[in-house]
Write a protein that holds these residues in place. Structure first.
Motif, PDB file in Angstrom:
ATOM      1  N   HIS A 191       0.851  -0.755  -0.022  1.00 47.51           N
ATOM      2  CA  HIS A 191       0.167   0.368  -0.248  1.00 47.51           C
ATOM      3  C   HIS A 191       0.502   1.042  -0.122  1.00 47.51           C
ATOM      4  CE1 HIS A 191      -3.833  -2.368   0.747  1.00 47.51           C
ATOM      5  NE2 HIS A 191      -2.833  -3.194   1.482  1.00 47.51           N
ATOM      6  N   ARG A 192       0.281   1.693  -0.996  1.00 48.37           N
ATOM      7  CA  ARG A 192       0.806   3.452  -1.030  1.00 48.37           C
ATOM      8  C   ARG A 192       0.742   4.657  -0.331  1.00 48.37           C
ATOM      9  NH1 ARG A 192       1.979   4.905  -7.163  1.00 48.37           N
ATOM     10  NH2 ARG A 192       1.414   6.901  -5.823  1.00 48.37           N
ATOM     11  N   ARG A 193       0.930   5.082   0.767  1.00 50.50           N
ATOM     12  CA  ARG A 193       0.411   6.471   1.819  1.00 50.50           C
ATOM     13  C   ARG A 193       0.935   7.663   0.819  1.00 50.50           C
ATOM     14  NH1 ARG A 193       1.450   5.300   6.927  1.00 50.50           N
ATOM     15  NH2 ARG A 193       0.560   7.316   7.159  1.00 50.50           N
ATOM     16  N   MET A 194      -0.800   7.695   1.333  1.00 50.59           N
ATOM     17  CA  MET A 194      -1.469   9.967   0.351  1.00 50.59           C
ATOM     18  C   MET A 194      -0.132  10.806   0.902  1.00 50.59           C
ATOM     19  SD  MET A 194      -2.954   8.173  -2.134  1.00 50.59           S
ATOM     20  CE  MET A 194      -4.103   9.275  -2.995  1.00 50.59           C
ATOM     21  N   ASP A 195       0.488  11.610   0.031  1.00 47.31           N
ATOM     22  CA  ASP A 195       0.610  12.591   0.641  1.00 47.31           C
ATOM     23  C   ASP A 195      -0.644  13.651   0.213  1.00 47.31           C
ATOM     24  OD1 ASP A 195       1.965  15.192   1.174  1.00 47.31           O
ATOM     25  OD2 ASP A 195       3.884  14.374  -0.004  1.00 47.31           O
ATOM     26  N   TRP A 196      -1.140  13.915   2.053  1.00 47.42           N
ATOM     27  CA  TRP A 196      -1.975  14.392   1.454  1.00 47.42           C
ATOM     28  C   TRP A 196      -2.296  15.507   1.282  1.00 47.42           C
ATOM     29  CZ3 TRP A 196      -6.676  12.547  -0.345  1.00 47.42           C
ATOM     30  CH2 TRP A 196      -6.829  11.540  -0.381  1.00 47.42           C
TER      31      TRP A 196
END
Length: 68
Positions: free
Chosen positions: A4-9
């Protein structure tokens, strides 16, 4: 198992507000797919096939509204 890639919100919000001139409310109302499309990141996304659309329609049929 897929990674899973983390979202850079923070970066996405910055791009939405500064680059696309969205209000925060407009930004948060978008789906990640809509935001990616608006940012020009739609390459590699396959369109939905007809059988996938049919399955979606069967799972979530339109219902007549009682207030009409």
């Amino acid at each position: 198992m897929t990674a899973h890639r983390r979202m850079d919100w923070a970066a996405l919000l910055r791009a939405g507000v500064q680059r696309l001139r969205l209000t925060p409310c407009e930004f948060w109302a978008l789906t990640p797919a809509e935001l990616a499309l608006m940012l020009g990141q739609s390459a590699g996304v396959a369109p939905m096939a007809r059988d996938e659309l049919d399955a979606l329609l069967a799972a979530y049929p339109d219902e007549e509204r009682s207030d009409e």
